[in-house]
Design a protein around this motif. Sequence first.
Motif, PDB file in Angstrom:
ATOM      1  N   LYS A 357       0.861  -1.181   0.000  1.00  0.00           N
ATOM      2  CA  LYS A 357       0.000   0.000   0.000  1.00  0.00           C
ATOM      3  C   LYS A 357       0.905   1.241   0.000  1.00  0.00           C
ATOM      4  CE  LYS A 357      -4.405   0.789   2.233  1.00  0.00           C
ATOM      5  NZ  LYS A 357      -5.194   0.448   3.403  1.00  0.00           N
ATOM      6  N   LYS A 427      -6.519   0.004  -6.531  1.00  0.00           N
ATOM      7  CA  LYS A 427      -5.888  -1.310  -6.459  1.00  0.00           C
ATOM      8  C   LYS A 427      -5.462  -1.786  -7.850  1.00  0.00           C
ATOM      9  CE  LYS A 427      -8.135  -2.845  -2.262  1.00  0.00           C
ATOM     10  NZ  LYS A 427      -9.099  -3.733  -1.649  1.00  0.00           N
ATOM     11  N   GLU A 598      -1.648  -1.293  -3.929  1.00  0.00           N
ATOM     12  CA  GLU A 598      -2.700  -0.269  -3.787  1.00  0.00           C
ATOM     13  C   GLU A 598      -2.043   1.092  -3.618  1.00  0.00           C
ATOM     14  OE1 GLU A 598      -5.365  -1.095  -0.573  1.00  0.00           O
ATOM     15  OE2 GLU A 598      -6.647   0.610  -1.049  1.00  0.00           O
TER      16      GLU A 598
END
Lengths: 604, 294
Positions: A357, A427, A598
């Motif tokens: 992320k 994503k 992401e």
Amino acid sequence: MVASPERVTLEKEPVKREQATEKYFPTFSKAGGAVKGAVVGAAATAGSSAVDAVKDPGFILFIVGLLTFIFNEYLNNTAIAVLIGTVFMFFSAFFIFKGKGMAVTVIFWVWYVFFGGVTDIEGIKYVIIPIVLVGMVVHGLTKSISKQGTFGEGAMGELLYGAIPIMVFFLDLGLLNWLAQEFNVTLSTSSQNILLFTPWWALLGLFTTQRENTFITIARMVGVVYIFSIVLLGVVPEAYGTYKSAIPTPEEFLAAKQEISEQLPARENPLISQIACIGDADYESCIQQRQEESELRSLCKKNEEVQKGVLTFDDCLTEEKKKKEEAKYLVGGVIDPTIKLPTKFKLEIDREFFPFKTYLEFSSPEYPITLKYENTRAPVKADLSCAFVKGSEELPGKITSGENITLPVGSGTEGITCVPEGTLKGKYELRVTAFFKDLETATHLTRFFVGEKDSQEVVEIQKAIEKTESRDLAYFSTSQFPADLARFNFGFGSPPKNPLIVGGKPVQLGMSILNSGEGKLWEIKSYGVILEGFNAPCLSKSNIKIPSDEQSNKQIIIPGCQIMDYPGELKNPEEYLKRTFEARMVYDYQLENKFAVEIVGKTG
Amino acid sequence: MIEKSQKKRVQKKIFCLVLLAMASFVLAGCGAGGPQDISYNFKQGIKEVTFSFLENAPPKQVYPSSNFKMIAAVDNQAAYDVTNGVVKIVGLDARYFYVTPEEQEFGPLLGKSILSPAGDKVFLEFDGFSQALFENAEEYVGNFLLKATYHSTMDFADTVCINPTLYDVYSAGCKVQASKAYSGQGAPVAVTKLEEVVSPDAAVEFRIFLRNSGRGKVSTLTLNNARLGGKELECEFQRAVENKKSLILNQKMQEAALICKTLLDSQNSYETTLSLGFSYKYEVEQRHSLRLVK
């Protein structure tokens, strides 16, 4: 001659049994029924009966035999093994069988250990048998004259009670292992268990204990359960080995024992697996799983890379599991076990530092990937690329660390950094691709040329080959190759998997390519079966483009052909000729790995 | 009670002493041969030609692209001379090992006798060359056979009683032994049993049973001569096809039976010598291996 003057009493002692019954199985009224009391009582009973049992020679043999069995791996010295065997043999002959078979045991020992064993069967017939008979007669007469038994008791006791310690002596030294090797026996799992997990002396001691108490009864029950747990089926011999009159020496027995133990991967004792799986819903699968896992653990313990710290134990386990799975689906050819380092590549990430992320407030997305390689033969060129995929949308990425690299010979890692060429949000699936060019793999195949022989002679030659090679001829039916990403498999003969080439008639050549990696076999640059002096139209080819929908296929069959002629020296040898042939293949391979990423935060 | 415990103590002491003596034999005498008996009758027991490689020839490990030697020692331990010997190396893969010559002849080798009590011994040298390992393989084990063939002889002689007076219970002559067993005549092939049948029509029949008790195989067995005293015997092998005095032995069935007959010249009982001479072709196979390492 050492013989006990008293009558042999293998029968149980009735007084002690009654005492034991009274002591250990009191009436219900006395027991009171209290659970706690019962448990404490049972423990105390077992404890006191264990102390009582120690005085029993059978029990002593059981304990000491068990200890030597447990520490067996430290006792692979012939002199120590023979010494221990001698001590146990005479201990059992003297104390357990009360000297009933002492003459036979002593004669055997002097003949086998001290004189090294007469290897001539005639010698046994004309020397040993008469001595044994004399021993029986003398023992029989002694018994009869001293009125301590009948002549028959003494004579037959000599034969029977002499034979038991001798047989256990041989079994403990490795009789079964030696027989398995000598007669080329295929060992089933249960047979392997017998070879690996039978404490022969301990079992003899356990089943010849003369005292009766709870501890011995429990130990005996455990012994029976133990035997049943390991002995399920017998050995199925593919016996064709010729009988030899020579009795093997202790060194041969131990060497056979050691060789078979080394060949078999160390497994968990089946009894432990069975106990551990009690209560499991799928009992059979549980045992099988534990046995397999213990095999893999054993393999990984011996793995050099694990020992050097190059590979973690868990990674090794995962790899070995994968290999085992792969082996199930292998359609042709086998991995050459002598090649420990095949060519391998892997795209992976370090989970500790990989930005699954990315917060744009901190930085722009940048993805570190590791290309792990084991390149054992020649430098390899690789083109690297990456892309970010969301549904049907694909955004290109850039390998900032260099898109074209050359991997040197050896094993190591190459750091790759992928940066998106554009703005990302949400994503994505990060796809990293490594395209390896001109990878080379080689294969070898063994064939036996027997010439013009009739069917009976061919059978004899086949037996001679199997005896010489110590393995079934089927072992040579397929080619062997390193565990590379792609493998070239070939065979020739009549049919191609038959390793025996009889006469000089044309034979068939069969070929296939196996994609054993997780990627795509992109192109076969060239392949060639090196058969010098052979006349066949299909031995080599180059520039074979593989259709995209077949690149991930596990097997690609290449059309074979007939080998019309082969070198004269191979057509009619006097005995047989063993020859190994090689094939080489150059190919391009694409490896891809996907990671979920992401990107969050402000855009623009 | 006290007597019993004393007896047990004595037993234990004897056991310990015996064990101690045996342990010292095992530890001190492991592998050491005791003094050999000197026997002048070499034509007894099972003795044969032995084949072995010398220590380190071939070496335990061979490195790629290197030369090595294989030296086979051929030792005639039998009591008879050996001729037409051949030793072959069979089954080596030329991809890994090349051996030259692949076969060598040897002989004649004298058998053991008073003049040559050790028997003849010869060393045969084979030159070997190793090739490269396959790709980056760790090792290669090349199994092969040492195959040897040779011709040799075996003699049998024993005193037998010839007594045609079957029904004369008061005969003062020798007594016929219907069956006799033998342990060997100093060769791998041996006469193991002799049966004598005297028939009322003044004929005697000898049934001679032979067996191969050596480590190899007899391929052909031939009877060269058979005499009872100075008289030639009429003999034939059972199961022989054309030449009744020669037999091709099956690889598994290494036994033969020979029937010899003759008519008796007199009705007197007497002891005489039965002598037989055989020749045979013998084949020995031994498995060995060469280890090619990185």
